[in-house]
Structure formats: C-alpha cells, structure tokens
Write a protein that holds these residues in place. Structure first.
Motif, PDB file in Angstrom:
ATOM      1  N   THR A 199      31.777  -9.261  36.637  1.00 13.46           N
ATOM      2  CA  THR A 199      32.210 -10.634  36.370  1.00 13.46           C
ATOM      3  C   THR A 199      31.542 -11.624  37.316  1.00 13.46           C
ATOM      4  O   THR A 199      31.290 -12.759  36.936  1.00 13.46           O
ATOM      5  N   MET A 200      31.229 -11.200  38.534  1.00 11.36           N
ATOM      6  CA  MET A 200      30.650 -12.166  39.468  1.00 11.36           C
ATOM      7  C   MET A 200      29.140 -12.279  39.382  1.00 11.36           C
ATOM      8  O   MET A 200      28.583 -13.342  39.637  1.00 11.36           O
ATOM      9  N   THR A 201      28.456 -11.157  39.101  1.00 15.02           N
ATOM     10  CA  THR A 201      26.994 -11.205  39.161  1.00 15.02           C
ATOM     11  C   THR A 201      26.305 -10.772  37.875  1.00 15.02           C
ATOM     12  O   THR A 201      25.102 -10.946  37.747  1.00 15.02           O
ATOM     13  N   GLY A 202      27.047 -10.156  36.958  1.00 15.86           N
ATOM     14  CA  GLY A 202      26.401  -9.628  35.762  1.00 15.86           C
ATOM     15  C   GLY A 202      25.732  -8.282  35.998  1.00 15.86           C
ATOM     16  O   GLY A 202      25.213  -7.669  35.080  1.00 15.86           O
ATOM     17  N   HIS A 203      25.744  -7.814  37.246  1.00 19.37           N
ATOM     18  CA  HIS A 203      25.231  -6.470  37.521  1.00 19.37           C
ATOM     19  C   HIS A 203      26.331  -5.457  37.275  1.00 19.37           C
ATOM     20  O   HIS A 203      27.511  -5.756  37.392  1.00 19.37           O
ATOM     21  N   LEU A 204      25.920  -4.195  36.983  1.00 21.39           N
ATOM     22  CA  LEU A 204      26.915  -3.172  36.751  1.00 21.39           C
ATOM     23  C   LEU A 204      27.280  -2.463  38.052  1.00 21.39           C
ATOM     24  O   LEU A 204      28.439  -2.168  38.314  1.00 21.39           O
ATOM     25  N   LEU A 205      26.280  -2.189  38.887  1.00 19.96           N
ATOM     26  CA  LEU A 205      26.526  -1.425  40.097  1.00 19.96           C
ATOM     27  C   LEU A 205      26.841  -2.344  41.282  1.00 19.96           C
ATOM     28  O   LEU A 205      26.105  -3.293  41.536  1.00 19.96           O
ATOM     29  N   PRO A 206      27.915  -2.037  42.010  1.00 21.68           N
ATOM     30  CA  PRO A 206      28.231  -2.844  43.189  1.00 21.68           C
ATOM     31  C   PRO A 206      27.083  -2.853  44.204  1.00 21.68           C
ATOM     32  O   PRO A 206      26.833  -3.862  44.858  1.00 21.68           O
ATOM     33  N   THR A 208      23.841  -2.852  43.777  1.00 13.30           N
ATOM     34  CA  THR A 208      22.793  -3.837  43.520  1.00 13.30           C
ATOM     35  C   THR A 208      23.410  -5.221  43.377  1.00 13.30           C
ATOM     36  O   THR A 208      22.776  -6.224  43.705  1.00 13.30           O
ATOM     37  N   GLY A 209      24.655  -5.282  42.923  1.00 17.61           N
ATOM     38  CA  GLY A 209      25.319  -6.568  42.750  1.00 17.61           C
ATOM     39  C   GLY A 209      25.415  -7.338  44.052  1.00 17.61           C
ATOM     40  O   GLY A 209      25.345  -8.564  44.068  1.00 17.61           O
ATOM     41  N   LEU A 214      24.729 -15.151  42.162  1.00 12.35           N
ATOM     42  CA  LEU A 214      25.943 -15.565  41.467  1.00 12.35           C
ATOM     43  C   LEU A 214      25.555 -16.457  40.290  1.00 12.35           C
ATOM     44  O   LEU A 214      24.393 -16.792  40.121  1.00 12.35           O
ATOM     45  N   GLU A 215      26.560 -16.879  39.523  1.00  9.55           N
ATOM     46  CA  GLU A 215      26.290 -17.750  38.387  1.00  9.55           C
ATOM     47  C   GLU A 215      25.547 -19.016  38.798  1.00  9.55           C
ATOM     48  O   GLU A 215      24.684 -19.518  38.089  1.00  9.55           O
ATOM     49  N   SER A 216      25.900 -19.510  39.996  1.00  9.51           N
ATOM     50  CA  SER A 216      25.275 -20.736  40.483  1.00  9.51           C
ATOM     51  C   SER A 216      23.803 -20.545  40.824  1.00  9.51           C
ATOM     52  O   SER A 216      23.097 -21.523  41.079  1.00  9.51           O
ATOM     53  N   GLY A 217      23.328 -19.288  40.887  1.00 12.62           N
ATOM     54  CA  GLY A 217      21.920 -19.047  41.180  1.00 12.62           C
ATOM     55  C   GLY A 217      21.646 -18.712  42.634  1.00 12.62           C
ATOM     56  O   GLY A 217      20.545 -18.304  42.978  1.00 12.62           O
ATOM     57  N   THR A 218      22.654 -18.882  43.512  1.00 11.60           N
ATOM     58  CA  THR A 218      22.433 -18.484  44.911  1.00 11.60           C
ATOM     59  C   THR A 218      22.795 -17.009  45.083  1.00 11.60           C
ATOM     60  O   THR A 218      23.617 -16.467  44.354  1.00 11.60           O
ATOM     61  N   TYR A 219      22.163 -16.380  46.085  1.00 14.00           N
ATOM     62  CA  TYR A 219      22.471 -14.982  46.371  1.00 14.00           C
ATOM     63  C   TYR A 219      23.894 -14.847  46.898  1.00 14.00           C
ATOM     64  O   TYR A 219      24.403 -15.733  47.594  1.00 14.00           O
ATOM     65  N   VAL A 220      24.531 -13.721  46.548  1.00 18.14           N
ATOM     66  CA  VAL A 220      25.914 -13.475  46.949  1.00 18.14           C
ATOM     67  C   VAL A 220      26.098 -13.660  48.451  1.00 18.14           C
ATOM     68  O   VAL A 220      26.974 -14.399  48.910  1.00 18.14           O
ATOM     69  N   LEU A 221      25.235 -12.984  49.221  1.00 16.04           N
ATOM     70  CA  LEU A 221      25.434 -12.986  50.669  1.00 16.04           C
ATOM     71  C   LEU A 221      25.098 -14.340  51.295  1.00 16.04           C
ATOM     72  O   LEU A 221      25.746 -14.772  52.238  1.00 16.04           O
ATOM     73  N   GLU A 222      24.094 -15.013  50.717  1.00 19.56           N
ATOM     74  CA  GLU A 222      23.736 -16.334  51.219  1.00 19.56           C
ATOM     75  C   GLU A 222      24.904 -17.305  50.994  1.00 19.56           C
ATOM     76  O   GLU A 222      25.284 -18.078  51.867  1.00 19.56           O
ATOM     77  N   LEU A 290      31.458   6.095  47.325  1.00 19.82           N
ATOM     78  CA  LEU A 290      32.491   5.132  47.704  1.00 19.82           C
ATOM     79  C   LEU A 290      31.982   4.159  48.774  1.00 19.82           C
ATOM     80  O   LEU A 290      32.166   2.953  48.673  1.00 19.82           O
ATOM     81  N   TYR A 291      31.314   4.706  49.789  1.00 17.13           N
ATOM     82  CA  TYR A 291      30.968   3.890  50.954  1.00 17.13           C
ATOM     83  C   TYR A 291      29.917   2.825  50.672  1.00 17.13           C
ATOM     84  O   TYR A 291      29.880   1.814  51.354  1.00 17.13           O
ATOM     85  N   THR A 292      29.035   3.063  49.703  1.00 20.92           N
ATOM     86  CA  THR A 292      28.055   2.016  49.438  1.00 20.92           C
ATOM     87  C   THR A 292      28.637   0.943  48.529  1.00 20.92           C
ATOM     88  O   THR A 292      28.095  -0.144  48.451  1.00 20.92           O
ATOM     89  N   SER A 293      29.743   1.234  47.842  1.00 22.84           N
ATOM     90  CA  SER A 293      30.300   0.138  47.051  1.00 22.84           C
ATOM     91  C   SER A 293      31.336  -0.654  47.847  1.00 22.84           C
ATOM     92  O   SER A 293      31.671  -1.772  47.467  1.00 22.84           O
ATOM     93  N   ILE A 294      31.788  -0.102  48.970  1.00 28.29           N
ATOM     94  CA  ILE A 294      32.753  -0.830  49.800  1.00 28.29           C
ATOM     95  C   ILE A 294      32.222  -2.190  50.293  1.00 28.29           C
ATOM     96  O   ILE A 294      32.924  -3.198  50.162  1.00 28.29           O
ATOM     97  N   PRO A 295      30.993  -2.272  50.844  1.00 28.46           N
ATOM     98  CA  PRO A 295      30.531  -3.593  51.311  1.00 28.46           C
ATOM     99  C   PRO A 295      30.491  -4.639  50.189  1.00 28.46           C
ATOM    100  O   PRO A 295      30.724  -5.826  50.443  1.00 28.46           O
ATOM    101  N   ALA A 296      30.233  -4.188  48.953  1.00 32.27           N
ATOM    102  CA  ALA A 296      30.197  -5.131  47.839  1.00 32.27           C
ATOM    103  C   ALA A 296      31.597  -5.644  47.528  1.00 32.27           C
ATOM    104  O   ALA A 296      31.819  -6.855  47.401  1.00 32.27           O
TER     105      ALA A 296
END
Lengths: 607, 85
Positions: A199-206, A208-209, A214-222, A290-296
């Motif tokens: 829902t937030m990025t359109g990616h399936l995997l946390p 890569t997400g 984001l929808e606004s075009g900026t990177y999630v972390l930025e 589990l651990y790599t999807s936790i940071p997402a």
C-alpha cells in the motif's frame, strides 16, 4: 466473526496443533528427550532453530525499537543474525562431532573437571532462567493484549501449554512443534508486512520496498529522515549513538547468540557434521526472512505514526479525529497523550511527554466521568507529565505522545486497514514466538539438572529411565519457577534479556572456542576465564542497571548491553595467562581435541 | 602417522578458510555497518544510504551467503581429504 472470537479460534487451534505434534513425537529415551534421537534433518533443524531463537522480543518488540531509534538499533539486526556465522564456522560442526548431549557436557569433558562442569551448569541455569522469565512475561502480555485477560492468567495458560509439550515431547516433541511454530510466526509477521509495503510503495517485498519511492515520488528513507529531523529527532538512517557503543553492543549480541545454550544444543540433534554446518545456514536463512523485513516494517510504521498524529499540515490532529486503533491501544496503555499546549490536538515530536527514567506514563485510575476528566488535559489522567518545554529552534512543538515500541507490530494490521483474521493471526504468531523459545529454554534447564548435575556429577549410577523421570520433574519445577519469575519480573525485562546475552557471551563462547581451537587450554585457564568473564559482566550490568550508575561512568563509553563483549575479552586474556602458568591438559584430552576437528570418526582412545 | 599428518593438513586448510570467511564477516558488519558507516552513507543506492543498507539488510544477506558457502566449501574439503562421514 468478531475479532475476539477469531483470535480465540486461531490461538486454540494453534495450541491444539502443538500439543498434537508433541504427543505424536513424544520421547521414550533420554537420547530422544535430550537430542531428539540425533536424527533431525538439517532443514527441519534449521526451522526449529529459527523458531527457538526468535523470541517474543524479536517478533513484537524489535520492529518498534528500530522504528523509534533507527540506525542506532542496527546492532540488534546484525548481532542477532551474525552470531549464526560464528556458530556455523566455529562451533556447530565440532560440537556435533563431540556428540554428547549438552553444553556443560562439553565443558566438563574437555576441561576434565567436574568443577568446570558445575560452573557451566550454573551459567546455563542463570542464562536460561533470566531469558525464560522474559518469554513467560511475553506470553502473558500477548494474552492480555489480544484476549483482554489478566497478564497472570495469560502466563498460567502459557505455562500449561509449554509444560504439556516440553515435558511429554522432550527435544523430539519440541523440534517438530517448533517447525510448526516457525510457519505460524513467519506467516503472521509477513502478511501484514507485505500489505503495508504494497500500500505504501507498490512493491511486494518489504526488503525492496524499503529502498523504493512513496506515492509522492520521494524515497521512503529520505522522506522519513526529513520527517523526523523536522520534529527534532536524530536522523533515522544515521542515529546518535557512538560507534564504540554500537560496536560493543553488536559484538555482545553476536557472540552471545553463539554462546546461548538453547541454540547450541540444537546442533546436537542432526545426524552428521556436515548436517550441522548446513543446518546453521538454513537456520540463518529462515531467520533472515523475518529480520530483513523488520527494518521495513519499522520505517513504514514510523511514517504512518507521524503522519497520522501530526496530520497533513503537520500541526497535530484533534483527539476526536484519531482513528479507532488509537483509542484501543490507549486503553491498553501502549500509547498515551498529554495535551501540553491545551489545544485539543495531538502532537508528536522529540522529547518525553512524561517524566521518569523511561518516560512512561504513570496512569492514575480515577472515575471516568466528565468532571474528573475536565480536571486533566489528557484522556487518561497521569501523575507524571513533563513540563512541556521545548527548543523552538529544533522542533515546532512539544511532544505530547508516549509510544510503546511494541505497538508498531501489534497495531500494524489495523493501521494498514487489514481484515480481522490478520489481526488474529498476529496474535497466534506472537504466541508461537514466545512459546517456542520458552520450550527450548525449559528443555535446556531440565537437561542441565538431570544430565549434568544428577547423572554426571552426583549420582552416575542412575538408569536411563530414572534420568528421564528426573528430567521431567526438573522441567516441571522449571516451568513453575519461570512462571513465578514471569509474574514477578526481576526489574525491567529488556535489561534482564541483555543480561542473558552478556553472560552467554562472556562465559560460554570463549570456553568453547578455546576448547576446540586451542589445544593447550587447560582446566585452570578455562575455569578462571569463565569466572572472570561472568563476574565482571554481572557486576557491570548490576551496577549500571540496578544500582543507579550513570552514563558518565561507563568504561570507554560502553553501555551495559555491550559489556558482555568486554567480559569476553577479559575471559580470553585471563584464560590464556592462567593456562600458561599451569600444566597442559592430559594427552587423552589433547587427542580428543584432535578428534573433534575431523568429521570422520578416527576411533581414538577417548570413546 | 600418515593419518595424523593428513588430519593436521586438513585442520590447517580449514583454519585458513575460516579466517578468510571471518574477515568478510567482519568487513560487512563491523566494517561497512559501523566503522565506515559515515563514509559509505555518502553514497546512495536506490533509496538506501549505503552504510545504513549494510547495517540493516546487506550484512544479513552476506551472512546467509557466508554460511551456505562455508558449508559447501567444507563438504568439498572433506571429500578432498577423505575425512567425510
């Protein structure tokens, strides 16, 4: 179906499955009870190890901790996974070749001394009891949050379930139960994570997400960095802790993981040395899911929290306009609001909304009527609001919110607007995480008593059947004690778990490594090293966690969580020096060391 | 004696392999994730600052690859020295 009914259904069905599996694979001999007959496939062992390893803290708390502290919490991600590299390379294959039942078995035999064995048993019991009390508490908390029962009742239900399947099934039972529990928890964690990412990025995997836009075009972390910096927090991706401290915390968690008895013992259950190596790789792969999807989940959760609370204009949201989940978790005490500026809107920024060491709200139970309510600027009256001051240079307003880290995982499905069955699934997953770890620890406790203490030290003449009975009685006493500790936790749970890792890191890891890689190491060196490592770490943690030591007094800026790594270094140094001042180990022991280094049985004298 | 000699050579090879793998293990976590994190954070790969990525994702992936590679490498070594079970 109502949420409550669904949750009951999921929890009861999953418990029934665990008990059924344990009954179907129950243990008949000590060999079954201690190491599942030594016939577990590497894949199943990897899955069981992953479930054993991932506790209530990994499942419920870790995402929240990362969410609130960003890069500063990286030590948990690296530490709790990197330990498996050490296990695979330095410990698991050799301990498998050694081929006994327990960690004190290795320490006692390798250092030809019952004193060493007893020191190891004391370490095992200490580590396992501190850890299991946290798990029992975790089970109680999950019950109370999802099913609205008292924490004590939840702990008792948890005790009963673990008791049935650990005592009946032994290692064989819990291995296959843990396989089922792994599946439940990984599914329960990742379903909401996938939805949230999508829902937030359109990616399936946390995975890569987290690096997507984001929808606004900026990177999630930025976007997240921008949001938190505006509110006066440290940057999400850079953090504020010193490198030295993060270095030591990571090391303590990493080497501690490799020294935890309930993890090590899992590698005794596979048939061959090569199986031990590959099952460590499987375990890590399953954990990494589990651990790599936790940071997402952590990053998305934080963005959602900030944007929901501060609103689109960043000026705050009126209490009445907050979504339903806010009130629900407010009642549970996981989130709290104090209207410092009296504008009726919630605002979230840096700083504590409440006073005290961990800035938790101290709720005051008063009658819930309009008159009592109007006397306080908050929906749940508290005794410890902070003064609401803030530096207008760094943030736009004072923080009015308390957020318990656990909420990031618990409230995720509601925040993402997922159906009720997903929420029920998260409850069952959290329960699986807590129970699987508790069962593994309970087994280690039972084994340490029946095998290492009674059979190997006090009464070598007992039969296999008697030993099995003692193991079951010990498990029974263990579960009662663990339940008691869970209901009356010794201090604050996170501090206690840090202690378990610090102690494993400072005591077992060096003793086992030197036992394998340093043939000259003798009993005097090993015992003095373990005692120094254990003593120094224990003293440091107790001084800073329970006796009020302040941060300025930290040695080289190392926090108590990271001191286990220092204790480990001391252990190595002391052991090395002492072993050089005392005679080398007997020839038979040196041959045994040679022997465990080679996979094929060479038929040497010690068998 | 022959056999003991072989066992010692096997052990030396194993130690060399372990050291190489542990150097990589150290570099991806303590190196890229902690010590050089600020330097690496200057670089951006997709939406990640590189240092942050190593600390939260990259190190874990590298650990997985290391354990798998070690297990396969050691199987080969066991066969080479004929010490497998």
């Amino acid at each position: 179906m109502s949420l409550e009914l669904l949750t009951y259904l999921f929890v009861v069905v999953s418990f029934a499955i665990y008990i059924f599996i344990a009954f179907w694979s129950r243990s008949a001999t000590t060999h079954d009870f201690y190491v599942a007959g030594g016939g577990v496939t590497p894949l199943a062992n990897g899955m069981a190890t992953a479930a054993d390893w991932m506790s209530a803290a990994s499942f419920i708390s870790l995402a929240g901790v990362i969410s609130l502290s960003g890069y500063d919490a990286s030590g948990y991600v690296m530490g709790w996974t990197g330990g498996y590299v050490l296990l695979a390379l330095l410990l698991a294959p050799y301990l498998r070749k050694f081929g006994k039942f327990t960690v004190p078995d290795f320490v006692g035999d390798r250092y030809y001394s019952n004193v060493a064995r007893v020191v190891a048993v004391v370490c095992v019991l200490f580590i396992s009891f501190t850890y299991i009390s946290g798990q029992m508490r975790g089970t109680g908390i999950v019950f109370s949050r999802f099913l609205q029962v008292e924490i004590e009742t939840g702990i008792m239900i948890g005790m009963a379930v673990v008791f049935i399947y650990a005592v009946l099934g032994g290692m064989k039972g819990i291995t296959y139960t843990q396989v089922a529990q792994y599946c439940v928890m990984i599914f329960a964690f990742n379903v909401p994570a996938l939805f949230l990412t999508f829902t937030m990025t359109g990616h399936l995997l946390p995975q890569t997400g987290l690096g997507a836009t984001l929808e606004s075009g900026t990177y999630v972390l930025e976007h997240l960095d921008g949001l938190v910096e505006e509110l006066g927090f440290a940057s999400f991706t850079e953090g504020s802790k010193s490198s030295v401290d993060i270095f030591f915390i990571t090391a303590a968690l990493m080497f501690g993981t490799a020294g935890l008895p309930h993890v090590i013992v899992r590698f005794f259950t596979v048939p061959r040395v090569r199986d031990a190596r590959i099952s460590a790789a499987w375990a890590l792969a399953f954990i990494a899911v589990l651990y790599t999807s936790i940071p997402a989940v952590a990053a998305f959760g934080r963005i959602n929290l900030i944007e929901t609370v501060n609103g689109p204009e960043g000026q705050g949201t009126y209490y009445e306009d907050m979504p339903n989940w806010f009130q629900k978790w407010e009642t549970a005490g996981l989130i709290a609001w104090y209207d410092h500026n009296g504008d009726g809107r919630l605002q979230y920024a840096a700083g504590g909304a409440y006073t005290g060491q961990d800035e938790r709200p101290d709720f005051w139970e008063v009658p819930d009527d309009p008159v009592s309510r109007s006397m306080f600027n908050s929906t749940r009256p508290v005794l410890n609001p902070s003064d609401g001051s803030f530096d207008p240079e760094v943030q736009p307003f004072a923080n009015e919110l308390f957020v318990d880290p656990d909420i990031m995982v618990l409230a995720n499905p509601e925040v993402a607007g997922l159906p009720n069955w997903v929420i029920a699934l998260v409850a069952a997953g959290a329960m699986a995480a807590a129970l699987s770890t508790a069962a593994g620890l309970l087994l280690v406790i039972a084994t340490a008593v029946s095998h290492d203490l009674v059979k190997k030290t006090m009464r070598p003449d007992i039969t296999d059947k008697q030993e099995l009975t003692i193991a079951r009685v010990a498990a029974m006493v263990g579960v009662l004690l663990a339940g008691y500790l869970g209901m009356n936790p010794p201090g604050y749970v996170a501090a206690v778990v840090a202690m378990a890792f610090g102690l494993a890191c400072a005591s077992f890891f060096p003793a086992i490594i030197m036992g394998i890689f340093y043939q000259r190491m003798n009993k005097y060196g090993a015992i003095s090293g373990m005692l120094v490592g254990l003593g120094s770490t224990l003293a440091y943690i107790i001084y800073f966690k329970f006796m009020g030591g302040s941060q300025e007094q930290w040695l080289f800026g190392i926090s108590p969580e990271g001191f286990g790594a220092m204790g480990m270094i001391l252990n190595f140094l002391v052991a090395y020096l002492v072993s050089h001042l005392t005679p080398p180990p007997p020839i038979a022991i040196q041959q045994m060391v040679q022997d465990i280094r080679v996979p094929r049985n060479q038929g040497s004298a010690y068998y | 004696m022959q056999q003991q000699d072989l066992a010692q050579r096997y052990w030396r090879r194993n130690q060399q392999i372990i050291i190489i793998y542990l150097i990589i293990w150290f570099l991806v976590s303590y190196g890229a994730g902690i010590l050089f994190v600020d330097y690496l954070n200057q670089y951006q790969v997709f939406g990640f600052k590189l240092g942050y990525w190593f600390a939260n994702q990259g190190s874990v992936l590298a650990f997985c690859m290391l354990t798998v590679a070690y297990a396969l490498r050691m199987n080969r070594l066991d066969n080479e020295f004929d010490v497998h079970e």
